[in-house]
Design an enzyme around this catalytic site. Sequence first.
Site, PDB file in Angstrom:
ATOM      1  N   LYS B  97       0.818  -1.222   0.000  1.00 34.86           N
ATOM      2  CA  LYS B  97       0.000   0.000   0.000  1.00 34.86           C
ATOM      3  C   LYS B  97       0.850   1.271   0.000  1.00 34.86           C
ATOM      4  O   LYS B  97       0.421   2.313  -0.496  1.00 34.86           O
ATOM      5  CB  LYS B  97      -0.945  -0.005   1.202  1.00 34.86           C
ATOM      6  CG  LYS B  97      -1.965  -1.155   1.195  1.00 34.86           C
ATOM      7  CD  LYS B  97      -3.059  -0.957   0.169  1.00 34.86           C
ATOM      8  CE  LYS B  97      -4.063  -2.102   0.162  1.00 34.86           C
ATOM      9  NZ  LYS B  97      -5.047  -2.009  -0.905  1.00 34.86           N
ATOM     10  N   GLU B 119      -9.839   5.906   3.049  1.00 36.48           N
ATOM     11  CA  GLU B 119     -10.636   4.853   3.661  1.00 36.48           C
ATOM     12  C   GLU B 119      -9.692   3.711   3.981  1.00 36.48           C
ATOM     13  O   GLU B 119      -8.622   3.609   3.388  1.00 36.48           O
ATOM     14  CB  GLU B 119     -11.698   4.374   2.676  1.00 36.48           C
ATOM     15  CG  GLU B 119     -11.215   3.343   1.633  1.00 36.48           C
ATOM     16  CD  GLU B 119     -10.170   3.879   0.651  1.00 36.48           C
ATOM     17  OE1 GLU B 119     -10.079   5.118   0.491  1.00 36.48           O
ATOM     18  OE2 GLU B 119      -9.436   3.065   0.054  1.00 36.48           O
ATOM     19  N   SER B 385       1.754  -9.733  -0.736  1.00 36.37           N
ATOM     20  CA  SER B 385       1.418  -8.309  -0.670  1.00 36.37           C
ATOM     21  C   SER B 385       1.644  -7.677   0.696  1.00 36.37           C
ATOM     22  O   SER B 385       1.815  -6.467   0.806  1.00 36.37           O
ATOM     23  CB  SER B 385      -0.034  -8.094  -1.106  1.00 36.37           C
ATOM     24  OG  SER B 385      -0.909  -8.871  -0.311  1.00 36.37           O
TER      25      SER B 385
HETATM   26  C1  LIG Z   1      -1.648  -6.995   2.596  1.00 37.80           C
HETATM   27  C2  LIG Z   1      -2.783  -6.697   1.712  1.00 37.80           C
HETATM   28  N1  LIG Z   1      -2.905  -7.345   0.550  1.00 37.80           N
HETATM   29  C3  LIG Z   1      -3.930  -7.119  -0.281  1.00 37.80           C
HETATM   30  C4  LIG Z   1      -4.924  -6.215   0.024  1.00 37.80           C
HETATM   31  C5  LIG Z   1      -6.070  -6.050  -0.926  1.00 37.80           C
HETATM   32  O1  LIG Z   1      -6.026  -4.895  -1.687  1.00 37.80           O
HETATM   33  P1  LIG Z   1      -5.663  -4.892  -3.231  1.00 37.80           P
HETATM   34  O2  LIG Z   1      -6.511  -5.925  -3.895  1.00 37.80           O
HETATM   35  O3  LIG Z   1      -5.988  -3.520  -3.659  1.00 37.80           O
HETATM   36  O4  LIG Z   1      -4.225  -5.193  -3.377  1.00 37.80           O
HETATM   37  C6  LIG Z   1      -4.832  -5.484   1.215  1.00 37.80           C
HETATM   38  C7  LIG Z   1      -5.877  -4.490   1.563  1.00 37.80           C
HETATM   39  O5  LIG Z   1      -5.998  -3.983   2.628  1.00 37.80           O
HETATM   40  C8  LIG Z   1      -3.750  -5.739   2.073  1.00 37.80           C
HETATM   41  O6  LIG Z   1      -3.628  -5.086   3.227  1.00 37.80           O
END
Ligand SMILES: Cc1ncc(COP(=O)(O)O)c(C=O)c1O
Lengths: 259, 399
Positions: B97, B119, B385
């Site tokens: 993020k 948000e 992620s």
């Molecule tokens: C670690 C992590 N991965 C994935 C996501 C999902 O978001 P996005 O699909 O936009 O990557 C989030 C959302 O809060 C997250 O904190």
Amino acid sequence: MSRLGPMFEDLKEKRAALIAYETGFFPDLETSESVGLAMLDAGADVLEIGIPFSDPVMDGPVIQASSHAALEAGATPAGVLGMVSRLRRKTDKPLLAMTYYNLVYRYGLERFAADATAAGLDALVVPDLPAEEMDPLREACIPAGLDTVAFVSPTTEPSRIEEASAAASGFLYCVALLGPTGERDSVSNELPGFLERVREHSDLPLAVGLGISSARQCAEVGRLADGVIVGSALVRMLAEGRDPESLVAEMASALGGQT
Amino acid sequence: MSTERIETGTRGARRGYYGGFGGRFVPEPLIAALDELEREYRSAMADAGFRARLDGLLADYAGRPTPLYYAEGMSRELGGARVYLKREDLCHTGSHKINNTLGQCLLASFMGKRRIIAETGAGQHGVACATAAALLGQECVVYMGEVDIARQASNVFRMELLGCEVRPVVSGSRTLKDAINEAMRDWVTNVRTTHYCLGSVVGPHPFPEIVRELQSVIGREALEQCTAREGRLPDALVACVGGGSNSMGLFHPFIGRGPRLVGVEAGGIGSGHGEHGSSLGLGDPGVLHGALSYLLQDDVGQVTETHSVSAGLDYPGVGPEHSWLKENGLATYVSVSDDKALDAAGFLARTEGIIPALESAHAIAYAMAEAPRIGADEVMVVCLSGRGDKDIETLKERL
Ligand SMILES: Cc1ncc(COP(=O)(O)O)c(C=O)c1O
């Protein structure tokens, strides 16, 4: 054929129209139907009925809460159109529906336009549909004779006012101040300049909404605009168990209409 | 569809559309702000000084490039494809993020806006936003659903520590979608002074494009790293999909270039309304939060509640470009249940010594099921992620 054009034509040199809002099915179907009629009887020129949506981004706490309660009470787009058709048997005044685009999109644009016209609706107000996204809905509404109202706000550039005016019919909904629906203490001092700017770029009647909550504000806005839209103040009275038609009567007389 | 159109985020004559998806379904008062944002974004991206500042922050502050790590223990245990992990969990604040928030907050400075709103669901975007705002001296307000505040308490405290105001949202389902509604209401009110830092590739144009471009650093690095290490592109790319930003960031440089692109949605506890977050798998096109895209909704179009063990995937919508990728067969989307994701988190902890965020664990779970079915000559890149510290309580309860 929408009843809005003839109404604004008729009132043109006399006074501004009073557009009273209520959320369909709030607090329940029967009450919202009788309150709608009572507001028209008390002097509202137009009734605007909200078709509740789960995610009303343009609405403040009062209308949000009423939408939530209305959904709990079983509100659906078809249910509100049913309500419109019963009201239509009892009034010749214009009836509008206010709703968010997803409900109309899901219903099917053509089918919605056809059912809405059959029910006796005159126009649709969709706050999350800016002029450039309005074509599909407008194309569905034109053959059905349904007006599509477009929004302009103090941040709208002149070229966009023209675009909105071209996309709209019935009237232009002039957002009096920035923010979601809800009552405000005073009328924005930007309003006269804003309306002047809109008039330079549009021939449609201009109705002002958002934040208008008293007869005094109504009179003030009524001197500048062709229509005054009142929502949250009426919904709040209903939520508190009071009769909104008393406020409607005060507002109508402040505008110089029937008392 | 030419790739050039993919780059501009505009397909056909209509601005901000990906095929039939996208658009700007927002109240009129926001249109001027979206126009301004698009204009300023394009001039910032063309400004060498802005880019150098952003690249500098990504390198020295966020810790980029993140490693592309060959997960040997995991690959051996699974007995199939060679699995690589793109280590976004090693970014400052613990998830991808930050790539987006550094870019957008810097852009807000560039635009002369000192107030940032956002948000958050899991709290990762909120923390990343509060961090960037603290760094750049901006006021920050984050909207968060009451339900999420309760299940992500440590992130709430982190945001407050960073000087950010966390405003509880009590409307609707009190989760991410309602936090976005509330942030949009704030933006409509304060649009002249405030930048809305949206956290994923969702929302009205130009947000899906801006967030994609800022997150594409994930894919660009992975492409370079995989080429250096394996001498070729990967065979498959896997990422979890909430709004879709880490997946879009990983996929984007590879679209139409051969690798299979697999997005993993929240399968939750079943396929009924309110039991999952599989917008692409089980939803229908609809309009929410300013864009036309796949949406979880009932028969009449009311947005339905969702469920996922991971707050970051607990969202009924998805970015419009994903809808377009799905419709054109350029990416496939699958679902992984809560239980499988929890198991995958335990598996990665044991085999690699890495505790993943529960969002990312969905992608790991898919890799666990798929890697054994394909040969050791295949290369699979999974986007890790985020890290799992925020989910420790849930893991403790459930494993
Ligand atoms: C670690 C992590 N991965 C994935 C996501 C999902 O978001 P996005 O699909 O936009 O990557 C989030 C959302 O809060 C997250 O904190």
